[in-house]
Design a protein around this motif. Structure first.
Motif, PDB file in Angstrom:
ATOM      1  N   ALA A   1      10.137  10.730  -8.457  1.00  0.00           N
ATOM      2  CA  ALA A   1       9.226  10.610  -9.345  1.00  0.00           C
ATOM      3  C   ALA A   1       8.086  11.693  -9.476  1.00  0.00           C
ATOM      4  CB  ALA A   1       8.027   9.554  -8.677  1.00  0.00           C
ATOM      5  N   GLY A   2       8.386  12.683  -8.261  1.00  0.00           N
ATOM      6  CA  GLY A   2       7.541  13.762  -8.220  1.00  0.00           C
ATOM      7  C   GLY A   2       7.442  14.335  -6.744  1.00  0.00           C
ATOM      8  N   VAL A   3       6.639  15.282  -6.524  1.00  0.00           N
ATOM      9  CA  VAL A   3       6.116  15.830  -5.186  1.00  0.00           C
ATOM     10  C   VAL A   3       4.940  15.344  -4.790  1.00  0.00           C
ATOM     11  CG1 VAL A   3       5.856  18.029  -4.093  1.00  0.00           C
ATOM     12  CG2 VAL A   3       7.210  17.913  -5.790  1.00  0.00           C
ATOM     13  N   TYR A   4       4.714  14.697  -3.697  1.00  0.00           N
ATOM     14  CA  TYR A   4       3.581  13.802  -3.155  1.00  0.00           C
ATOM     15  C   TYR A   4       3.207  15.005  -1.792  1.00  0.00           C
ATOM     16  CZ  TYR A   4       4.473  10.549  -6.625  1.00  0.00           C
ATOM     17  OH  TYR A   4       4.643  10.020  -7.689  1.00  0.00           O
ATOM     18  N   ASP A   5       2.071  14.742  -1.532  1.00  0.00           N
ATOM     19  CA  ASP A   5       1.455  15.346  -0.381  1.00  0.00           C
ATOM     20  C   ASP A   5       1.328  14.077   0.832  1.00  0.00           C
ATOM     21  OD1 ASP A   5       0.241  18.034  -1.487  1.00  0.00           O
ATOM     22  OD2 ASP A   5      -0.608  16.581  -2.745  1.00  0.00           O
ATOM     23  N   MET A   6       1.086  12.883   0.483  1.00  0.00           N
ATOM     24  CA  MET A   6       0.852  12.036   1.408  1.00  0.00           C
ATOM     25  C   MET A   6       1.533  10.587   0.823  1.00  0.00           C
ATOM     26  SD  MET A   6      -2.547  10.409   3.045  1.00  0.00           S
ATOM     27  CE  MET A   6      -3.189  12.367   3.478  1.00  0.00           C
ATOM     28  N   ILE A   7       2.192   9.894   1.747  1.00  0.00           N
ATOM     29  CA  ILE A   7       2.567   8.489   1.648  1.00  0.00           C
ATOM     30  C   ILE A   7       1.831   7.833   2.347  1.00  0.00           C
ATOM     31  CG2 ILE A   7       4.242   6.937   1.427  1.00  0.00           C
ATOM     32  CD1 ILE A   7       6.334   9.385   1.119  1.00  0.00           C
ATOM     33  N   ILE A   8       1.063   6.674   1.937  1.00  0.00           N
ATOM     34  CA  ILE A   8       0.145   5.760   2.630  1.00  0.00           C
ATOM     35  C   ILE A   8       0.937   4.108   2.631  1.00  0.00           C
ATOM     36  CG2 ILE A   8      -2.101   4.574   3.119  1.00  0.00           C
ATOM     37  CD1 ILE A   8      -3.187   7.005   1.843  1.00  0.00           C
ATOM     38  N   CYS A   9       1.225   3.471   3.813  1.00  0.00           N
ATOM     39  CA  CYS A   9       1.597   2.262   3.847  1.00  0.00           C
ATOM     40  C   CYS A   9       0.636   1.274   4.611  1.00  0.00           C
ATOM     41  CB  CYS A   9       3.108   2.376   4.406  1.00  0.00           C
ATOM     42  SG  CYS A   9       4.332   3.322   3.896  1.00  0.00           S
ATOM     43  N   GLY A  10       0.853   0.005   4.141  1.00  0.00           N
ATOM     44  CA  GLY A  10       0.189  -0.937   5.050  1.00  0.00           C
ATOM     45  C   GLY A  10       0.868  -0.724   6.514  1.00  0.00           C
ATOM     46  N   ARG A  11       0.321  -1.303   7.462  1.00  0.00           N
ATOM     47  CA  ARG A  11       0.882  -1.417   8.834  1.00  0.00           C
ATOM     48  C   ARG A  11       2.170  -2.307   8.780  1.00  0.00           C
ATOM     49  NH1 ARG A  11      -1.492  -2.883  14.544  1.00  0.00           N
ATOM     50  NH2 ARG A  11       0.435  -3.680  15.652  1.00  0.00           N
ATOM     51  N   GLN A  12       2.269  -3.389   8.172  1.00  0.00           N
ATOM     52  CA  GLN A  12       3.544  -4.390   8.102  1.00  0.00           C
ATOM     53  C   GLN A  12       3.241  -5.209   6.834  1.00  0.00           C
ATOM     54  OE1 GLN A  12       1.836  -5.736  11.876  1.00  0.00           O
ATOM     55  NE2 GLN A  12       2.464  -7.627  11.095  1.00  0.00           N
ATOM     56  N   THR A  13       4.155  -6.070   6.688  1.00  0.00           N
ATOM     57  CA  THR A  13       4.052  -6.996   5.458  1.00  0.00           C
ATOM     58  C   THR A  13       3.921  -8.431   6.368  1.00  0.00           C
ATOM     59  OG1 THR A  13       6.588  -7.231   5.396  1.00  0.00           O
ATOM     60  CG2 THR A  13       5.483  -5.771   3.986  1.00  0.00           C
ATOM     61  N   THR A  14       3.632  -9.432   5.659  1.00  0.00           N
ATOM     62  CA  THR A  14       3.138 -10.617   6.153  1.00  0.00           C
ATOM     63  C   THR A  14       4.527 -11.341   5.902  1.00  0.00           C
ATOM     64  OG1 THR A  14       2.442 -11.567   3.919  1.00  0.00           O
ATOM     65  CG2 THR A  14       0.807 -10.610   5.418  1.00  0.00           C
ATOM     66  N   ASP A  15       5.534 -11.113   5.241  1.00  0.00           N
ATOM     67  CA  ASP A  15       6.857 -11.794   5.072  1.00  0.00           C
ATOM     68  C   ASP A  15       7.826 -11.512   6.165  1.00  0.00           C
ATOM     69  OD1 ASP A  15       7.292  -9.480   3.667  1.00  0.00           O
ATOM     70  OD2 ASP A  15       8.398 -10.583   2.113  1.00  0.00           O
ATOM     71  N   GLY A  16       7.707  -9.972   6.534  1.00  0.00           N
ATOM     72  CA  GLY A  16       8.946  -9.396   7.378  1.00  0.00           C
ATOM     73  C   GLY A  16       8.078  -9.012   8.775  1.00  0.00           C
ATOM     74  N   ASP A  17       6.952  -8.663   8.801  1.00  0.00           N
ATOM     75  CA  ASP A  17       6.588  -8.108   9.938  1.00  0.00           C
ATOM     76  C   ASP A  17       7.143  -7.365  10.737  1.00  0.00           C
ATOM     77  OD1 ASP A  17       4.067  -9.852   9.912  1.00  0.00           O
ATOM     78  OD2 ASP A  17       5.202 -11.666  10.533  1.00  0.00           O
TER      79      ASP A  17
END
Length: 264
Positions: free
Chosen positions: A108-124
């Motif tokens: 999709a392109g060039v990014y400076d940062m990727i932000i994720c949530g700590r975890q998912t509630t279905d996989g944990d």
């Protein structure tokens, strides 16, 4: 600054059944919602954008229904949404999921940062953020409860089991955030109306630089569910309250009933 945020649609309830052959959750008939930790990730990105400017692109991997995640992200203020959807991606474990997201983000392109949530509630598993950083060779910050940019560095306060740690990292980097560190804003009615008309970019296997289906979904997963079974119910025991000589005598009786003899 250009930020990619990874978000996921998860079952709205904890109940559900697993396919006994593949070990994959059967989602048919289950209500869905945006993973609460990922809403915090989007909020963190929006706060950075408000201070430093830039664009926020949201990536969600899932079936066509997962477009709802992007519509909600638009209502909160995201600039562009990517639906990573292909039958070849189905049944992916953490390894294959992170690889697919990495391929999509790079395509999709060039990014400076990727932000994720700590975890998912279905996989944990709480591993996708770290796996993304490993695939990309980027620095990573985990469990961030506070986040800011200063002098070209990412500054974060991370929650640990026994306290907090302040860390700094150069861009580009991957950050996973805590749920209670970034309370998601309410979707704007104006943005919600605009979001219904906004374009959603669809990315399938043909959109990736690596188009080998063996690297995605169940085929690209390193883990397999061997067996699924319900845990045995805990045996209900009687709780007895005794002290001193009474307690000692009670324990001695139990030992003797099991065949123990003093002096042996």
């Amino acid at each position: 600054m250009k930020i990619a945020v990874c978000m996921k649609q998860v079952p709205a309830v904890s109940e559900g059944s697993m396919d006994p052959e593949t070990g994959v959750l059967i989602r048919a008939g289950l209500g869905t919602a945006v993973n609460v930790y990922d809403k915090a990730a989007l909020e963190a990105a929006l706060q950075l954008k408000e201070t430093h400017g830039g664009e926020i692109h949201v990536f969600t991997m899932g079936p066509e229904k997962a477009e709802e995640v992007l519509r909600e992200a638009y209502a909160m203020g995201a600039d562009l949404g990517f639906l990573v959807c292909d039958r070849a991606f189905g049944g992916a474990d953490v390894l294959a999921t992170s690889y697919t997201l990495m391929q999509a983000i790079q395509s999709a392109g060039v990014y400076d940062m990727i932000i994720c949530g700590r975890q998912t509630t279905d996989g944990d598993t709480a591993q996708v953020g770290a796996a993304l950083a490993a695939w990309l060779g980027w620095r990573q910050i985990n469990w961030a409860a506070e986040l800011e940019m200063r002098d070209g560095l990412v500054n974060a306060v991370c929650r640990m089991d026994d306290g907090t740690v302040s860390v700094k990292a150069e861009l580009p980097c991957v950050v996973s955030v805590e749920r209670d560190g970034f309370t998601p804003r309410m979707p704007s009615l104006k943005l919600k109306m605009q979001g219904k008309k906004k374009q959603v970019c669809r990315m399938g296997l043909e959109s990736m630089a690596d188009r080998d289906p063996e690297h995605y979904g169940l085929k690209g997963s390193a883990t397999r569910v061997k067996k699924i079974f319900a845990p045995e119910a805990a045996k209900r025991e009687q709780i007895v309250y005794k002290t001193g000589a009474d307690a000692a005598g009670y324990i001695l009786d139990i030992l003797r009933s099991g065949g123990w003899e003093a002096g042996r």
